[in-house]
Motif scaffolding. Structure first.
Motif, short mmCIF file in Angstrom:
data_model
loop_
_atom_site.label_atom_id
_atom_site.label_comp_id
_atom_site.label_asym_id
_atom_site.label_seq_id
_atom_site.Cartn_x
_atom_site.Cartn_y
_atom_site.Cartn_z
N ASN A 113 -51.58 35.13 44.04
CA ASN A 113 -52.15 33.91 43.23
C ASN A 113 -53.26 33.60 43.76
O ASN A 113 -53.40 33.31 45.09
CB ASN A 113 -51.18 32.79 43.16
CG ASN A 113 -51.54 31.77 42.25
OD1 ASN A 113 -52.58 31.13 42.51
ND2 ASN A 113 -50.98 31.80 41.18
N ARG A 114 -54.66 33.66 43.11
CA ARG A 114 -55.96 33.19 43.77
C ARG A 114 -56.14 31.73 44.35
O ARG A 114 -56.95 31.60 45.17
CB ARG A 114 -56.93 33.51 42.60
CG ARG A 114 -57.26 33.14 41.64
CD ARG A 114 -58.56 33.37 40.98
NE ARG A 114 -59.03 32.49 39.56
CZ ARG A 114 -58.41 32.59 38.53
NH1 ARG A 114 -57.59 33.93 38.19
NH2 ARG A 114 -58.63 32.05 37.55
N PHE A 115 -55.28 30.80 43.46
CA PHE A 115 -55.78 29.52 43.95
C PHE A 115 -54.80 29.26 45.13
O PHE A 115 -55.24 28.45 46.21
CB PHE A 115 -54.98 28.42 42.69
CG PHE A 115 -55.82 28.52 41.57
CD1 PHE A 115 -57.03 28.01 41.60
CD2 PHE A 115 -55.39 29.09 40.37
CE1 PHE A 115 -57.88 27.91 40.34
CE2 PHE A 115 -55.86 29.12 39.35
CZ PHE A 115 -57.40 28.66 39.26
N LEU A 116 -53.82 29.72 45.55
CA LEU A 116 -52.87 29.78 46.55
C LEU A 116 -53.86 30.38 47.67
O LEU A 116 -53.79 29.94 48.79
CB LEU A 116 -51.73 30.53 46.65
CG LEU A 116 -50.60 29.93 45.82
CD1 LEU A 116 -49.22 30.62 45.69
CD2 LEU A 116 -50.10 28.34 46.18
N TRP A 128 -53.71 28.33 35.64
CA TRP A 128 -52.96 28.33 37.06
C TRP A 128 -51.81 29.29 36.64
O TRP A 128 -51.19 29.17 37.90
CB TRP A 128 -52.55 26.78 37.20
CG TRP A 128 -53.50 25.87 37.73
CD1 TRP A 128 -54.99 26.04 37.48
CD2 TRP A 128 -53.43 24.62 38.27
NE1 TRP A 128 -55.86 25.11 38.05
CE2 TRP A 128 -54.93 24.15 38.51
CE3 TRP A 128 -52.53 23.83 38.72
CZ2 TRP A 128 -55.16 22.92 39.03
CZ3 TRP A 128 -52.71 22.64 39.21
CH2 TRP A 128 -54.16 22.10 39.51
N SER A 129 -51.45 29.52 35.49
CA SER A 129 -50.18 30.28 35.43
C SER A 129 -50.27 31.77 36.12
O SER A 129 -51.35 32.18 36.43
CB SER A 129 -49.92 30.85 33.96
OG SER A 129 -51.00 31.41 33.68
N GLU A 130 -49.20 32.30 36.57
CA GLU A 130 -49.10 33.45 37.32
C GLU A 130 -49.57 34.67 36.41
O GLU A 130 -50.33 35.61 37.06
CB GLU A 130 -47.66 34.07 37.56
CG GLU A 130 -47.10 33.00 38.78
CD GLU A 130 -45.60 33.54 39.05
OE1 GLU A 130 -44.61 33.59 38.38
OE2 GLU A 130 -45.66 34.58 40.09
N LYS A 131 -49.61 34.58 35.16
CA LYS A 131 -50.00 35.43 34.35
C LYS A 131 -51.89 35.67 34.42
O LYS A 131 -52.21 36.54 34.56
CB LYS A 131 -49.90 35.30 32.99
CG LYS A 131 -50.08 36.35 31.93
CD LYS A 131 -49.34 36.03 30.71
CE LYS A 131 -49.66 36.95 29.57
NZ LYS A 131 -49.16 36.61 28.13
#
Lengths: 205, 84
Positions: B60-63, A17-20
């Motif tokens: 961000n792919r989850f967002l 889930w990290s930005e990286k």
């Protein structure tokens, strides 16, 4: 985990889930917590709309005919235009074109004011026609949704003024503008909610 | 000369869709075809704002998945409402 890493992250989410790994978070994490809360709130309103429409189909078939569609269309165009101005403000801050960025933020603010004025006029117009929250189930849902949205535009409009003040005091540049970006994504969320509200209340019967 | 970029085309497209939806709502009975058409255009409008104005395309792919899912669920409910 190093001490520097642990001080910068909560370390409660999976690494993927990290930005990286998942990609950059526009704005900041707190604004996304806010946005997801707002989406949940409006999600409940939309669900209430569908339940009410299922139970009172005749009222929801005649309801949109009682509304002032012209004002609804104007407000939709105003909000879409405000989103465009906000996107232009973002593209200008990335190029360090701060004067142009400010100009587009002011234009977005003008759109917010126009929306609020038109919506106030519409509420008054409804009142003159004799419609209120107690008229029927359609109007209860209509006021519930649109007044809530009205409040969101109002406080986001105040946030635009705050961001303009921060921009003028040199807080944002092409390298650091997360505060401005947080406002931008929040503003687009408000526009997105209206994109759903407009057809539900003004178009579909 | 000022450049007429992608953002301007999307903005004009969104306004055109809004006017088209209003035209459908004002001039035709709310049949299943009209409702489905309106729902699909609402879905498209949402996805355009999410990807190009909110700039979640490439972020961000989850967002992005969460926002896009929202704009699949509620327009789908509009379509579903034509069945009842």
């Amino acid at each position: 985990m190093s001490s520097i890493e642990s001080s910068n992250t909560l370390a409660i989410f999976p690494r993927r889930w990290s930005e990286k790994e998942a990609g950059r978070v526009p704005g900041n994490i707190p604004i996304w917590v806010g946005i997801l809360s707002e989406l949940t709130e409006f999600g409940i309103f939309f669900t209430a709309y569908f339940i009410a429409k299922f139970n009172y189909p005749e009222v929801f078939a005649s309801g949109p005919l009682s509304l002032n569609t012209t004002i609804g269309v104007c407000n939709t165009i105003i909000l879409l235009t405000s989103s465009y101005f906000m996107a232009k403000a973002m593209s200008n801050v990335r190029r360090d074109n701060l004067k142009k960025c400010e100009r587009f933020l002011w234009l977005t603010f003008v759109c917010a004011c126009m929306y609020l004025c038109l919506k106030t006029y519409e509420f008054n117009w409804n009142d003159v026609q004799g419609y209120s929250t107690k008229t029927n189930e359609f109007f209860t849902v209509y006021y519930y949704m649109t007044f809530n949205h009205f409040l969101h535009v109002g406080w986001a409009g105040c946030a635009i003024l705050w961001v303009i003040f921060r921009l003028r005091s040199g807080a944002y540049s092409s390298k650091e503008h997360s505060g401005l970006e947080a406002l931008a994504v929040y503003w687009h969320m408000i526009d997105l909610m209206w994109i759903l509200i407009f057809p539900l209340l003004y178009v579909l019967r | 000369m000022k450049r007429f970029g992608k953002l301007e085309y999307y903005w004009l497209g969104l306004i055109a869709i809004t006017l088209f939806n209003t035209f459908l709502g004002e001039n035709f009975e709310s049949t299943a075809v009209v409702t489905i058409l309106v729902a699909l255009t609402v879905m498209y409008k949402g996805l355009v704002v999410i990807d190009h104005f909110m700039e979640l395309k490439g972020a961000n792919r989850f967002l992005r998945i969460m926002m896009r899912t929202y704009f699949f669920i509620f327009p789908s409910l509009i379509i579903l409402s034509t069945l009842f």
